[in-house]
Scaffold this active site. Structure first.
Site, PDB file in Angstrom:
ATOM      1  N   ASN A 145      51.370 -61.907  79.528  1.00  0.00           N
ATOM      2  CA  ASN A 145      52.264 -62.144  80.663  1.00  0.00           C
ATOM      3  C   ASN A 145      51.366 -62.413  81.877  1.00  0.00           C
ATOM      4  O   ASN A 145      50.850 -61.486  82.489  1.00  0.00           O
ATOM      5  CB  ASN A 145      53.153 -60.914  80.884  1.00  0.00           C
ATOM      6  CG  ASN A 145      54.143 -61.110  82.015  1.00  0.00           C
ATOM      7  OD1 ASN A 145      54.121 -62.131  82.699  1.00  0.00           O
ATOM      8  ND2 ASN A 145      55.005 -60.129  82.206  1.00  0.00           N
ATOM      9  N   ARG A 158      54.892 -65.050  77.855  1.00  0.00           N
ATOM     10  CA  ARG A 158      56.104 -65.051  78.666  1.00  0.00           C
ATOM     11  C   ARG A 158      56.045 -66.237  79.628  1.00  0.00           C
ATOM     12  O   ARG A 158      55.041 -66.446  80.291  1.00  0.00           O
ATOM     13  CB  ARG A 158      56.187 -63.758  79.462  1.00  0.00           C
ATOM     14  CG  ARG A 158      57.372 -63.763  80.372  1.00  0.00           C
ATOM     15  CD  ARG A 158      57.224 -62.803  81.509  1.00  0.00           C
ATOM     16  NE  ARG A 158      58.422 -62.842  82.312  1.00  0.00           N
ATOM     17  CZ  ARG A 158      58.467 -62.477  83.581  1.00  0.00           C
ATOM     18  NH1 ARG A 158      57.393 -62.025  84.174  1.00  0.00           N
ATOM     19  NH2 ARG A 158      59.591 -62.557  84.260  1.00  0.00           N
ATOM     20  N   HIS A 167      65.680 -62.728  82.906  1.00  0.00           N
ATOM     21  CA  HIS A 167      65.641 -61.491  82.094  1.00  0.00           C
ATOM     22  C   HIS A 167      66.172 -61.721  80.678  1.00  0.00           C
ATOM     23  O   HIS A 167      66.590 -60.770  80.013  1.00  0.00           O
ATOM     24  CB  HIS A 167      66.506 -60.368  82.711  1.00  0.00           C
ATOM     25  CG  HIS A 167      66.080 -59.894  84.059  1.00  0.00           C
ATOM     26  ND1 HIS A 167      66.988 -59.519  85.030  1.00  0.00           N
ATOM     27  CD2 HIS A 167      64.855 -59.721  84.594  1.00  0.00           C
ATOM     28  CE1 HIS A 167      66.341 -59.130  86.118  1.00  0.00           C
ATOM     29  NE2 HIS A 167      65.042 -59.246  85.884  1.00  0.00           N
ATOM     30  N   ARG A 212      66.872 -58.438  97.058  1.00  0.00           N
ATOM     31  CA  ARG A 212      67.610 -59.716  97.028  1.00  0.00           C
ATOM     32  C   ARG A 212      69.086 -59.475  97.328  1.00  0.00           C
ATOM     33  O   ARG A 212      69.658 -58.479  96.873  1.00  0.00           O
ATOM     34  CB  ARG A 212      67.495 -60.379  95.655  1.00  0.00           C
ATOM     35  CG  ARG A 212      66.113 -60.836  95.303  1.00  0.00           C
ATOM     36  CD  ARG A 212      66.139 -61.660  94.008  1.00  0.00           C
ATOM     37  NE  ARG A 212      64.800 -61.835  93.487  1.00  0.00           N
ATOM     38  CZ  ARG A 212      64.414 -61.441  92.273  1.00  0.00           C
ATOM     39  NH1 ARG A 212      65.266 -60.856  91.456  1.00  0.00           N
ATOM     40  NH2 ARG A 212      63.180 -61.644  91.887  1.00  0.00           N
ATOM     41  N   GLU A 249      60.360 -56.072  76.378  1.00  0.00           N
ATOM     42  CA  GLU A 249      60.228 -57.533  76.405  1.00  0.00           C
ATOM     43  C   GLU A 249      59.016 -57.999  75.608  1.00  0.00           C
ATOM     44  O   GLU A 249      59.064 -59.037  74.954  1.00  0.00           O
ATOM     45  CB  GLU A 249      60.155 -58.013  77.856  1.00  0.00           C
ATOM     46  CG  GLU A 249      61.511 -57.866  78.540  1.00  0.00           C
ATOM     47  CD  GLU A 249      61.458 -57.939  80.051  1.00  0.00           C
ATOM     48  OE1 GLU A 249      61.670 -59.028  80.585  1.00  0.00           O
ATOM     49  OE2 GLU A 249      61.203 -56.903  80.695  1.00  0.00           O
TER      50      GLU A 249
END
Ligand code: AMP
Length: 394
Positions: free
Chosen positions: A7, A90, A179, A238, A382
């Protein structure tokens, strides 16, 4: 087979080496400050942590250091690179160039570059991770796994915005979500737990960034994030969904450029903006318990919006069998899980307050036995999902 999961960020690179026979992590680590003075690698294996401090001018050198650590006679976990069967990467954004995990070839490497405009901060770094591995480990298969891929099954009415259709065709502006690897992993685990593929599941990935997905019979049919991760439920910093005209109004009042306004909505809003306390739910909960109104309001706005998405997705799927909570908040905040679920009795959720307070490894059922809708806490993974996708392709 052993699979290396990468990643890559712009100046960092996380890795895990996973033995797919047992799905166990053999080693993991993090390179920091790549291309910056003071770069270092922290490597963890066999219960030991080792820190290497060395110049890493670029990602290729960082990958070479990762290989050195993995093959180190003392702290390494493989005797030679030959033991590593493939590398899974990723990648954040796909645009419409890719809709599934993909084995990298000379031809599609150029296409991967074309995705940059869909995730300008992350994708160039992810790409560097791929090219660095190709250089440092020639001949090894590299697979890219997109955060958006799981959402590619959304029907047109869920993925398209009500804008001029020609603009969608010309510029590919639509909902892509994010996601996806996490939503795929936890929904697959939930399906295993429920023992039936035919299922209507809402997965709530609630962390620093939060998104909610509707997963019908194992396939994503809607998700709350949009063209970028700014849309959907409010998050740490956010705003989540907001009327674009309100953003324009704020920009004019505060003298912000378009770029500054987007930055404001990404970095200065969410629960941090509402509360004025923190983006971290632990801090918000502590402040709310001390009577801080704005901290309590931020938590209430968050829970209300997650509930709203769960309701909407129940209608989208024509029913609901299971709600899954995952990621930093979803896995750890019994307070927020309770806030969300205690408003869902109308959907058939019988929430178990005591079970909600118990921590368990693996799947934790926090609805009452016999509840029409099961509520599960499932730790996301993940990296393992990326390794599974990689294995499936090689
Ligand atoms: P993630 O992005 O999945 O790593 O989630 C990070 C976020 O999870 C943090 O910003 C916190 O808001 C939240 N979090 C982590 N641990 C806890 C906890 N024990 N209780 C409440 N929230 C937590």
């Amino acid at each position: 087979m052993k699979i290396l999961v990468i990643n890559a960020g712009s100046s960092s690179l996380k890795y895990q080496l996973i033995d797919m026979d047992t799905e166990s992590v053999l080693a993991k680590g993090l390179c920091e400050r790549i291309g910056i003075d003071g770069s270092n690698l922290v490597h963890k294996a066999n219960g030991k942590q080792t820190k290497y401090v060395a110049a890493m001018p670029d990602h290729t050198v960082a990958i070479k250091m990762v290989i050195d650590a993995l093959t180190d006679p003392e702290v390494g976990v493989v005797s030679s690179l030959d033991e590593i069967g493939a590398i899974g990467h990723r990648v954040v954004g796909s645009g419409e160039y890719f809709s599934a995990p993909t084995l990298i070839t000379k031809d599609n490497l150029a296409t991967l570059k074309m995705t940059f405009e869909f995730a300008p901060i992350h994708n160039p770094a992810n790409y560097m991770g791929v090219t660095a591995c190709m250089e440092a480990m020639p001949g090894k298969p590299n697979v890219v796994v997109f955060d958006t891929a799981f959402h590619s099954t959304m029907p047109d009415e869920a993925k398209l915005y009500a804008i001029d259709y020609q603009d969608y065709l010309d510029y590919k502006v639509r909902r892509y979500g994010a996601h996806g690897t996490s939503h795929k992993y936890v929904s697959a685990e939930a399906i295993k737990y429920l023992g039936k593929k035919e299922s209507k599941i809402v997965t709530c990935h609630l962390g620093g960034g939060s998104s909610v997905s509707a997963v019908l019979n194992g396939k994503c049919v809607d998700t709350s994030m949009g063209f970028t991760p700014l849309a959907g439920v409010p998050m740490g910093t956010r705003s989540g969904d907001i009327d674009p005209s309100a953003a324009k109004f704020l920009a004019e009042k505060k003298g912000m450029t378009f770029e500054e306004t987007i930055n404001y909505l990404n970095k200065k809003c969410g629960v941090a903006g509402v509360s004025g306390v923190s983006s971290d739910f632990r801090d918000l909960q502590a402040a709310a318990e001390e009577g801080n109104y704005r901290a309590e309001l931020a938590l209430n706005i968050f829970a209300y919006n997650v509930r709203k998405y769960i309701g909407a997705y129940t209608v989208a799927m024509g029913g609901l069998d299971c709600i899954v909570f995952t990621a930093g908040i979803g896995e750890n905040s019994s307070y927020t899980r309770a806030q969300i679920c205690e408003g869902l009795e109308c959907l058939g959720v019988e929430f178990d307050k005591e079970a909600n307070e118990v921590r368990k490894d693996g799947v934790n059922e926090i609805s009452k036995p016999g509840s029409k809708v099961k509520v599960l806490v499932i730790p996301t993974n993940e990296e393992l999902m990326i390794a599974r996708e990689t294995l499936a392709l090689v």
